[in-house]
Write an enzyme that holds these catalytic residues in place. Sequence first.
Site, PDB file in Angstrom:
ATOM      1  CG  HIS A  94     -56.673  19.687  -7.645  1.00 46.12           C
ATOM      2  ND1 HIS A  94     -57.331  18.557  -7.242  1.00 46.12           N
ATOM      3  CD2 HIS A  94     -56.187  19.406  -8.885  1.00 46.12           C
ATOM      4  CE1 HIS A  94     -57.257  17.633  -8.191  1.00 46.12           C
ATOM      5  NE2 HIS A  94     -56.575  18.125  -9.202  1.00 46.12           N
ATOM      6  NE  ARG A 116     -54.872   7.147  -3.606  1.00 43.93           N
ATOM      7  CZ  ARG A 116     -54.388   6.870  -4.804  1.00 43.93           C
ATOM      8  NH1 ARG A 116     -54.213   7.854  -5.681  1.00 43.93           N
ATOM      9  NH2 ARG A 116     -54.093   5.639  -5.148  1.00 43.93           N
ATOM     10  CB  SER A 124     -50.857   9.051  -7.057  1.00 45.77           C
ATOM     11  OG  SER A 124     -51.622   9.366  -8.174  1.00 45.77           O
ATOM     12  CE1 TYR A 179     -58.393   6.499  -5.302  1.00 46.94           C
ATOM     13  CE2 TYR A 179     -57.638   4.782  -3.807  1.00 46.94           C
ATOM     14  CZ  TYR A 179     -57.764   5.289  -5.088  1.00 46.94           C
ATOM     15  OH  TYR A 179     -57.267   4.561  -6.154  1.00 46.94           O
ATOM     16  NE  ARG A 245     -49.462   5.672 -10.054  1.00 45.86           N
ATOM     17  CZ  ARG A 245     -49.048   4.816  -9.125  1.00 45.86           C
ATOM     18  NH1 ARG A 245     -48.080   3.976  -9.382  1.00 45.86           N
ATOM     19  NH2 ARG A 245     -49.598   4.806  -7.915  1.00 45.86           N
ATOM     20  CE  LYS A 246     -48.990  -0.987  -9.009  1.00 46.81           C
ATOM     21  NZ  LYS A 246     -47.722  -0.935  -8.265  1.00 46.81           N
ATOM     22  N   GLY A 247     -54.551   2.827  -9.417  1.00 47.65           N
ATOM     23  CA  GLY A 247     -55.826   2.842  -8.695  1.00 47.65           C
ATOM     24  C   GLY A 247     -55.853   1.915  -7.491  1.00 47.65           C
TER      25      GLY A 247
HETATM   26  N1  LIG Z   1     -62.240   4.331 -10.603  1.00 40.67           N
HETATM   27  C1  LIG Z   1     -61.141   4.472  -9.886  1.00 40.67           C
HETATM   28  N2  LIG Z   1     -60.850   3.614  -8.875  1.00 40.67           N
HETATM   29  C2  LIG Z   1     -59.735   3.745  -8.132  1.00 40.67           C
HETATM   30  N3  LIG Z   1     -58.798   4.711  -8.342  1.00 40.67           N
HETATM   31  C3  LIG Z   1     -59.038   5.585  -9.339  1.00 40.67           C
HETATM   32  C4  LIG Z   1     -60.196   5.511 -10.142  1.00 40.67           C
HETATM   33  N4  LIG Z   1     -60.139   6.519 -11.045  1.00 40.67           N
HETATM   34  C5  LIG Z   1     -58.991   7.186 -10.821  1.00 40.67           C
HETATM   35  N5  LIG Z   1     -58.320   6.619  -9.794  1.00 40.67           N
HETATM   36  C6  LIG Z   1     -56.999   6.995  -9.270  1.00 40.67           C
HETATM   37  O1  LIG Z   1     -57.037   8.292  -8.692  1.00 40.67           O
HETATM   38  C7  LIG Z   1     -55.751   8.920  -8.890  1.00 40.67           C
HETATM   39  C8  LIG Z   1     -55.954  10.190  -9.682  1.00 40.67           C
HETATM   40  O2  LIG Z   1     -56.592  11.120  -8.840  1.00 40.67           O
HETATM   41  P1  LIG Z   1     -57.319  12.425  -9.425  1.00 40.67           P
HETATM   42  O3  LIG Z   1     -58.414  12.042 -10.318  1.00 40.67           O
HETATM   43  O4  LIG Z   1     -57.659  13.269  -8.239  1.00 40.67           O
HETATM   44  O5  LIG Z   1     -56.149  13.072 -10.280  1.00 40.67           O
HETATM   45  S1  LIG Z   1     -55.975  14.596 -10.714  1.00 40.67           S
HETATM   46  O6  LIG Z   1     -55.258  15.264  -9.614  1.00 40.67           O
HETATM   47  O7  LIG Z   1     -57.284  15.193 -10.960  1.00 40.67           O
HETATM   48  O8  LIG Z   1     -55.125  14.498 -11.904  1.00 40.67           O
HETATM   49  C9  LIG Z   1     -54.887   7.909  -9.653  1.00 40.67           C
HETATM   50  O9  LIG Z   1     -54.199   7.144  -8.666  1.00 40.67           O
HETATM   51  P2  LIG Z   1     -52.885   6.273  -8.969  1.00 40.67           P
HETATM   52  O10 LIG Z   1     -53.293   5.154  -9.872  1.00 40.67           O
HETATM   53  O11 LIG Z   1     -52.447   5.759  -7.628  1.00 40.67           O
HETATM   54  O12 LIG Z   1     -51.858   7.159  -9.580  1.00 40.67           O
HETATM   55  C10 LIG Z   1     -55.971   7.117 -10.367  1.00 40.67           C
HETATM   56  O13 LIG Z   1     -55.557   5.855 -10.837  1.00 40.67           O
END
Ligand SMILES: Nc1ncnc2c1ncn2[C@@H]1O[C@H](COP(=O)(O)OS(=O)(=O)O)[C@@H](OP(=O)(O)O)[C@H]1O
Length: 285
Positions: A94, A116, A124, A179, A245-247
Site C-alpha cells: 500500500h 477506487r 470501506s 475498481y 464486506r460489500k464489494g
Molecule cells: N472480487 C471482488 N469484487 C468486488 N470488490 C471486491 C472483490 N474482492 C474484494 N473486494 C472489495 O475490495 C475492498 C477491499 O480492498 P483491498 O483488498 O484493497 O483491502 S486491503 O486494504 O488489502 O485490506 C472491500 O470493499 P468493501 O466491500 O467496500 O469494504 C472488498 O469487499
Amino acid sequence: MSFQNQSSVLHKFKGILFSTMSSEELLNSLDFFSAREDDVFLVSYPKSGTHWIAEVIGNIPNARMSLTSPIELGDISNFDELKMNSKRRVIPTHLSYNMLPVNIKQKQCKIIYIIRNPKDTAVSLFHYYRDNPNLPGIETWAAFFELFLRGDVVYGSWFDHVLSWEEHKNDKNILIIFYEEMKKDPSKSIKKITTFLGINVNDSEINKIAQKTSFSEMKNNAAKENCDPNHTICALTSNRNLVFRKGAVGDWINYFTSKQRRVFDELFTEKMKHSELARHFEDDS
Ligand SMILES: Nc1ncnc2c1ncn2[C@@H]1O[C@H](COP(=O)(O)OS(=O)(=O)O)[C@@H](OP(=O)(O)O)[C@H]1O
C-alpha cells in the site's frame, strides 16, 4: 475527537501513519530491498481492491507466479522470506510511489496500481477500522470522515497517494486499473492485466477467471478458508474474512451526509484539479 488508542496501534513514519504490523526498522530499510526484474508489484491505497487483483493473478493458468506477503509487513526478516521465494513474485503493497523502494524503480519492475473512488474507499476503510483489532476503534462515521479528509489514517491521504502515481501513469511498466471499470466489465480489466503481464490467455479462460474472482465467490471462499493467516495479503490484518464486506460501487451514498458530500467534493476539486486520474471520479466525487 472520538477515537481511542490511535497511538497504541499506529505509529508515524515520515509523517504517514502505519499499523504496528509494519515495524519502523523494516520501513527504514525499504531502500535496501532487492527487487528482481521479473517482480510484479500490486499497489493500492488500502481498500481499493488489492485482494481482487491478487486473486485474478492467482487464477491465471500456467502463470507460475507466487503471491507474497506485503513488502512493508512485519519486521526486517520479511526481506529474507521474500528472498527465499524462487518463483516470479507478486508483491502487494500500500506504499505511495514516493515510499516505494528505489530498487523497484531502478529495475523498472512491472507495477499494477488499482484505484477506487475515494468516497467508497473511505467507507470501506471506516468499516475496516471498526472491525479490525489492529486498527484504532473509531466510534462514528463522522469522526472517521474527519480523519480521512486530513489523511490521518493508515497510509496517509488518499489524495497524496493517488497524486504520487499521477506523473507515472503513462510509464510503460505501470498499469493503472480502476475498481469501477473492473466491476463493470471484469473480463476487460482481466484481459488488460494478462496482456500487461505478457501471458497469453484466451477469452474463455478470461471469462472463467472473472467468474472465479467475483465478489460472491471470493467472499464464500474466504469464509471457508477460516482466516488462514498464510492466505492474507493485507498489511493491516491477518483476518481475510474482514476484507470482503460489500464489494459495491456507490455504497458511500448510504454514509455521507449532504454536508459531508459538499465538503469532500470541494476538497477533491481543490486537490485533484490537475489530476487526469481523478477525472475518472468527477461524476461521482
Ligand atoms: N472480487 C471482488 N469484487 C468486488 N470488490 C471486491 C472483490 N474482492 C474484494 N473486494 C472489495 O475490495 C475492498 C477491499 O480492498 P483491498 O483488498 O484493497 O483491502 S486491503 O486494504 O488489502 O485490506 C472491500 O470493499 P468493501 O466491500 O467496500 O469494504 C472488498 O469487499
